[in-house]
Design an enzyme around this catalytic site. Structure first.
Site, PDB file in Angstrom:
ATOM      1  N   ARG A  16       3.511   4.644  -1.885  1.00 46.02           N
ATOM      2  CA  ARG A  16       2.363   4.874  -1.117  1.00 46.02           C
ATOM      3  C   ARG A  16       1.887   3.507  -0.657  1.00 46.02           C
ATOM      4  O   ARG A  16       1.951   3.193   0.589  1.00 46.02           O
ATOM      5  CB  ARG A  16       1.168   5.681  -1.752  1.00 46.02           C
ATOM      6  CG  ARG A  16       0.098   6.479  -1.013  1.00 46.02           C
ATOM      7  CD  ARG A  16      -1.010   5.314  -0.384  1.00 46.02           C
ATOM      8  NE  ARG A  16      -1.726   4.544  -1.709  1.00 46.02           N
ATOM      9  CZ  ARG A  16      -2.807   3.957  -1.494  1.00 46.02           C
ATOM     10  NH1 ARG A  16      -3.036   3.447  -0.392  1.00 46.02           N
ATOM     11  NH2 ARG A  16      -3.075   3.452  -2.530  1.00 46.02           N
ATOM     12  N   ASP A  17       1.175   2.856  -1.569  1.00 47.39           N
ATOM     13  CA  ASP A  17       0.215   1.694  -0.911  1.00 47.39           C
ATOM     14  C   ASP A  17       1.307   0.701  -0.691  1.00 47.39           C
ATOM     15  O   ASP A  17       1.097  -0.350   0.182  1.00 47.39           O
ATOM     16  CB  ASP A  17      -0.603   0.960  -2.336  1.00 47.39           C
ATOM     17  CG  ASP A  17      -1.604   0.011  -1.748  1.00 47.39           C
ATOM     18  OD1 ASP A  17      -1.586  -0.176  -0.575  1.00 47.39           O
ATOM     19  OD2 ASP A  17      -2.263  -0.502  -2.521  1.00 47.39           O
ATOM     20  N   HIS A 209      -6.237  -2.685  -9.936  1.00 44.92           N
ATOM     21  CA  HIS A 209      -5.561  -2.558  -8.619  1.00 44.92           C
ATOM     22  C   HIS A 209      -5.619  -4.207  -7.908  1.00 44.92           C
ATOM     23  O   HIS A 209      -6.715  -4.169  -7.281  1.00 44.92           O
ATOM     24  CB  HIS A 209      -5.587  -1.455  -7.715  1.00 44.92           C
ATOM     25  CG  HIS A 209      -4.846  -1.429  -6.341  1.00 44.92           C
ATOM     26  ND1 HIS A 209      -3.927  -0.496  -6.393  1.00 44.92           N
ATOM     27  CD2 HIS A 209      -4.812  -2.046  -5.355  1.00 44.92           C
ATOM     28  CE1 HIS A 209      -3.337  -0.552  -5.196  1.00 44.92           C
ATOM     29  NE2 HIS A 209      -4.068  -1.623  -4.589  1.00 44.92           N
ATOM     30  N   CYS A 242      -3.683  -2.638   3.353  1.00 47.39           N
ATOM     31  CA  CYS A 242      -4.387  -1.277   3.759  1.00 47.39           C
ATOM     32  C   CYS A 242      -4.322  -1.560   5.185  1.00 47.39           C
ATOM     33  O   CYS A 242      -4.898  -2.460   5.694  1.00 47.39           O
ATOM     34  CB  CYS A 242      -5.640  -1.593   3.122  1.00 47.39           C
ATOM     35  SG  CYS A 242      -6.878  -0.283   3.810  1.00 47.39           S
TER      36      CYS A 242
END
Length: 314
Positions: A16-17, A209, A242
């Protein structure tokens, strides 16, 4: 060897990230192979996808297909990131997600850019999503994004993050994570914030994180663990970022974190050799060298037995 802390849980976030900000489209088949390779390396918590608007994050457009292809494992927690109730409903409907990951944001600037919510609104939504997970028989957790600084609003007060954590704790998540979304944290700040959040949320675990944007990622992991964090997010190869936070490059690399912790006598449950193999495979898929240092250098060098024998004879 550092022996006060015996083990740390790792969450593999590369599917995902790690991938969400990459311009090169990665097929569902490659994503599933990435997840399978993570499982083979020992990963037992994996953030497999996010249920977001595909127009906003095209790389995650195949979330349902990824979930349909997940191996059935009773010993693994598959995490789906969700930003709103629609995303939560999609994740629950797959029947394959075990845990919903909600996101609250410490500032209005990033909150509105990332998910169209003010900071306070994001706290309330995160609490609601955790409760939706629980009502569906799943577990829920929350990450406080930009805990150490914001690309839009600058410095973030420690008290604000602690207050948010206390509010979210009222929804009984399995843990609360502190995210250095743009990689501006330093070990002193990390140790202070983790300690204060732990004091505010009681028995709930703290997950961390970190992004290695400014080279402080590993130091921040170490400081967080010493301050009481029990779980660390990491991405194979150090991929990540992000789409809505300028400069948010590079998660801490799974293989770098594992090398550091295992050499210190702290178990991660992961196989470093397999992680290094995974790095090389993923670099081929992405058609580029990945930033992880251990992926380039390898693990601790092993003496050549033949050379040692020759030295002994001489």
């Amino acid at each position: 060897m550092y022996t006060e802390i015996s083990a740390v849980e790792m969450v593999e976030v590369s599917p995902r990230d790690g991938l969400q900000n990459e311009k090169r489209a990665i097929s569902t088949a490659y994503k599933l192979e990435l997840i399978n390779r993570a499982l083979e390396s020992g990963a037992r918590r994996i953030e497999v996808t996010s249920f977001v608007n595909p127009k906003a994050v095209p790389q995650m457009a195949d979330a349902d297909e990824v979930c349909a292809g997940l191996p059935e494992r009773d010993d693994v927690t598959y995490i789906g990131l969700v930003m709103n109730q629609r995303g939560a409903d999609r994740a629950i409907a797959t029947g394959r997600i075990d845990q919903l990951g909600a996101v609250a944001v410490s500032t209005d600037g990033l909150g509105i850019a990332n998910q169209g919510q003010t900071s306070e609104e994001s706290v309330e939504v995160a609490k609601s999503l955790i409760r939706s997970a629980q009502a569906a028989g799943l577990t829920g957790q929350a990450t406080i994004a930009a805990s150490f600084g914001c690309p839009f609003d600058g410095e973030v007060a420690v008290d604000r993050v602690v207050e948010m954590a206390a509010q979210i704790a009222a929804a009984n998540p399995v843990e609360i994570a502190l995210a250095d979304t743009i990689g501006v944290g330093n070990p002193a700040h990390v140790a202070s914030l983790v300690s204060k959040v732990k004091a505010a949320i009681g028995e709930l675990p703290v997950r961390v994180h970190f992004h290695n944007t400014r080279g402080t990622g590993l130091a921040n992991v170490w400081a967080a663990i010493l301050a009481g964090a029990t779980t660390v997010d990491a991405s194979i190869g150090g991929l990540g970022g992000c789409p809505f936070a300028p400069g948010a490059a590079g998660n801490v690399a799974t293989e770098d974190v594992v090398y550091m912790l295992e050499r210190a006598g702290i178990s991660t449950g992961l196989d470093l050799d397999k992680l290094i193999e995974m790095n090389r495979w993923l670099g081929g898929v992405m058609e580029k060298d990945l930033p992880a240092m251990v992926g380039k250098a390898g693990g601790f060098p092993q003496p050549d037995a033949k050379q040692n024998d020759e030295r002994n004879v001489a």
